[in-house]
Design a protein around this motif. Structure first.
Motif, short mmCIF file in Angstrom:
data_model
loop_
_atom_site.label_atom_id
_atom_site.label_comp_id
_atom_site.label_asym_id
_atom_site.label_seq_id
_atom_site.Cartn_x
_atom_site.Cartn_y
_atom_site.Cartn_z
N LYS A 1 3.47 6.32 -2.10
CA LYS A 1 2.06 6.01 -2.02
C LYS A 1 1.57 5.20 -3.22
CE LYS A 1 1.18 10.47 0.22
NZ LYS A 1 0.36 11.71 0.18
N SER A 2 2.49 4.65 -3.97
CA SER A 2 2.13 4.06 -5.26
C SER A 2 1.18 2.88 -5.15
CB SER A 2 3.40 3.64 -6.00
OG SER A 2 4.13 2.68 -5.25
N GLY A 3 1.07 2.26 -3.98
CA GLY A 3 0.20 1.10 -3.84
C GLY A 3 -1.19 1.40 -3.31
N LEU A 4 -1.45 2.62 -2.96
CA LEU A 4 -2.78 2.94 -2.42
C LEU A 4 -3.83 2.75 -3.51
CD1 LEU A 4 -2.03 6.12 -0.27
CD2 LEU A 4 -2.29 3.76 0.50
N PRO A 5 -4.90 2.00 -3.22
CA PRO A 5 -5.87 1.65 -4.26
C PRO A 5 -6.79 2.78 -4.67
CG PRO A 5 -6.51 0.69 -2.16
CD PRO A 5 -5.17 1.30 -1.95
N SER A 6 -7.00 3.76 -3.82
CA SER A 6 -7.86 4.89 -4.16
C SER A 6 -7.55 6.05 -3.25
CB SER A 6 -9.34 4.49 -4.03
OG SER A 6 -9.74 4.49 -2.67
N ASP A 7 -8.14 7.20 -3.56
CA ASP A 7 -7.89 8.39 -2.72
C ASP A 7 -8.63 8.32 -1.40
OD1 ASP A 7 -10.02 10.63 -4.69
OD2 ASP A 7 -10.46 8.82 -3.55
N ARG A 8 -9.38 7.25 -1.18
CA ARG A 8 -10.01 7.08 0.14
C ARG A 8 -8.99 6.60 1.18
NH1 ARG A 8 -12.94 3.23 0.81
NH2 ARG A 8 -12.61 1.97 -1.07
N PHE A 9 -7.87 6.12 0.69
CA PHE A 9 -6.81 5.61 1.57
C PHE A 9 -5.73 6.67 1.75
CE2 PHE A 9 -7.54 0.94 1.85
CZ PHE A 9 -8.62 0.85 1.00
N SER A 10 -5.31 6.85 2.99
CA SER A 10 -4.21 7.75 3.28
C SER A 10 -3.48 7.23 4.51
CB SER A 10 -4.71 9.18 3.52
OG SER A 10 -5.55 9.22 4.66
N ALA A 11 -2.27 7.68 4.68
CA ALA A 11 -1.50 7.28 5.85
C ALA A 11 -0.56 8.39 6.24
CB ALA A 11 -0.72 5.99 5.58
N GLU A 12 -0.24 8.43 7.49
CA GLU A 12 0.74 9.38 7.98
C GLU A 12 1.61 8.70 9.02
OE1 GLU A 12 -1.44 12.67 9.58
OE2 GLU A 12 -1.75 11.68 11.50
N ARG A 13 2.78 9.29 9.19
CA ARG A 13 3.71 8.77 10.19
C ARG A 13 4.22 9.97 10.98
NH1 ARG A 13 9.32 5.27 9.45
NH2 ARG A 13 9.36 4.51 11.60
N THR A 14 3.90 10.00 12.23
CA THR A 14 4.23 11.14 13.07
C THR A 14 5.52 10.88 13.83
OG1 THR A 14 2.81 10.25 14.81
CG2 THR A 14 1.84 11.86 13.30
N GLY A 15 6.40 11.88 13.80
CA GLY A 15 7.63 11.78 14.57
C GLY A 15 8.53 10.65 14.15
N GLY A 16 8.33 10.15 12.94
CA GLY A 16 9.17 9.06 12.45
C GLY A 16 8.94 7.75 13.14
N LEU B 1 0.81 -1.21 0.00
CA LEU B 1 0.00 0.00 0.00
C LEU B 1 0.85 1.26 0.00
CD1 LEU B 1 -2.76 -1.00 2.58
CD2 LEU B 1 -2.90 -1.06 0.08
N ILE B 2 1.69 1.41 1.04
CA ILE B 2 2.45 2.65 1.21
C ILE B 2 3.69 2.37 2.03
CG2 ILE B 2 1.18 3.32 3.28
CD1 ILE B 2 1.33 6.25 2.30
N TYR B 3 4.70 3.21 1.84
CA TYR B 3 5.97 3.01 2.53
C TYR B 3 6.54 4.35 2.97
CZ TYR B 3 11.00 3.43 1.53
OH TYR B 3 12.30 3.80 1.52
N PHE B 4 7.07 4.38 4.18
CA PHE B 4 7.72 5.56 4.75
C PHE B 4 9.18 5.23 5.03
CE2 PHE B 4 3.94 8.06 5.76
CZ PHE B 4 2.95 7.09 5.84
N GLN B 5 10.05 6.18 4.71
CA GLN B 5 11.47 6.03 5.05
C GLN B 5 11.95 7.33 5.65
OE1 GLN B 5 14.24 3.64 4.89
NE2 GLN B 5 14.93 5.40 6.09
N GLY B 6 12.21 7.31 6.93
CA GLY B 6 12.72 8.49 7.61
C GLY B 6 11.82 9.69 7.37
N ASN B 7 12.43 10.80 7.00
CA ASN B 7 11.70 12.03 6.75
C ASN B 7 11.37 12.25 5.28
OD1 ASN B 7 11.77 12.82 9.50
ND2 ASN B 7 13.88 13.54 9.24
N SER B 8 11.66 11.24 4.46
CA SER B 8 11.39 11.38 3.03
C SER B 8 9.90 11.31 2.76
CB SER B 8 12.10 10.27 2.25
OG SER B 8 13.50 10.31 2.48
N ALA B 9 9.50 11.83 1.59
CA ALA B 9 8.11 11.74 1.19
C ALA B 9 7.73 10.27 1.04
CB ALA B 9 7.89 12.47 -0.12
N PRO B 10 6.56 9.88 1.52
CA PRO B 10 6.17 8.47 1.43
C PRO B 10 5.93 8.02 -0.01
CG PRO B 10 4.35 9.81 2.24
CD PRO B 10 5.54 10.70 2.20
#
Lengths: 112, 118
Positions: free
Chosen positions: B57-72, B46-55
């Protein structure tokens, strides 16, 4: 698109026998491969991994073999035990991709 | 903690409602991944986060899906206006680093959140 697939959806083995689970991949840029075990109701558990500069790697009762020529990966489990019954997934990553691409899984059943 | 934790373990919701799924990665792991697993299927990125880089999001199936990562560290996956096809197990994984082929790239998974949309 690129995919990782498994040859057999199910595998039954007698307790104490060796198990071999196979996996084919199609992405020629794949350079990292990993096997996971997933028991019912749990998340995938890391078993063993291998990089493309190797063709064999051994762990405790498990061996992973990589044949880059035919894009084939296998997991061998020695002296299979009832606790080995689970779904086994192969996965790969390569090139700039950091996420894993998973196969559909093989259900291993160990018979008493 | 000793491993990746996720909450809730199970979530039943009605079609059209929003849900939030939480992931606590292994301490010190800089990379965090979300996958979805439909019944009897493999895992879908679905989605991947690495450090402070922009995530990624290429696997998210639609704009109904979102994710965030706070404070790393902790990550939240949000599904808005849930549909029945969103029913699945949502798995989170973390790794020390994300570069494939490098030491420390092994992804360790949490137990997942089983989402059922009625």
């Amino acid at each position: 698109g690129e995919s990782v697939g498994l040859h057999l959806p199910t595998l039954s083995v007698q307790e104490g026998d060796n198990s071999i689970i196979n996996c084919a991949y199609s992405n020629s840029a794949s350079d990292y491969f990993i096997w996971y075990k997933q028991e019912s109701g749990k998340g995938p558990q890391f078993i063993i991994d291998i990089r493309s500069n190797m063709d064999k790697r051994q762990g405790q009762r498990v061996t992973v073999l990589l044949n880059k020529t035919v894009k084939h990966l296998s997991l061998q489990i020695a002296a299979t035990q009832p606790g080995d019954s689970a779904v086994y997934f192969c996965a790969e990553s390569g090139g700039s991709a950091r996420q894993l691409t998973f196969g559909s899984g093989t259900q291993l059943t160990v018979l008493p | 903690g000793a491993g990746v934790s996720q909450s809730p373990s199970n979530k039943v919701t009605e079609k059209g409602k929003d849900v939030e799924l939480r992931c606590d990665p292994i301490s010190g792991h800089t990379a965090l991944y979300w996958y979805r697993q439909s019944l009897g299927q493999g895992l879908e990125f679905l989605i991947y986060f690495q450090g402070n880089s922009a995530p990624d999001k290429s696997g998210l199936p639609s704009d109904r899906f979102s994710a965030e990562r706070t404070g790393g560290s902790v990550s939240t996956l949000t599904i808005q206006r849930t549909q029945q096809e969103d029913s699945a197990v949502y798995l989170c994984a973390s790794s020390f680093r994300a570069r494939p082929g490098a030491s420390g790239e092994t992804q360790y998974f949490g137990p997942g959140t089983r989402l059922l949309v009625l």
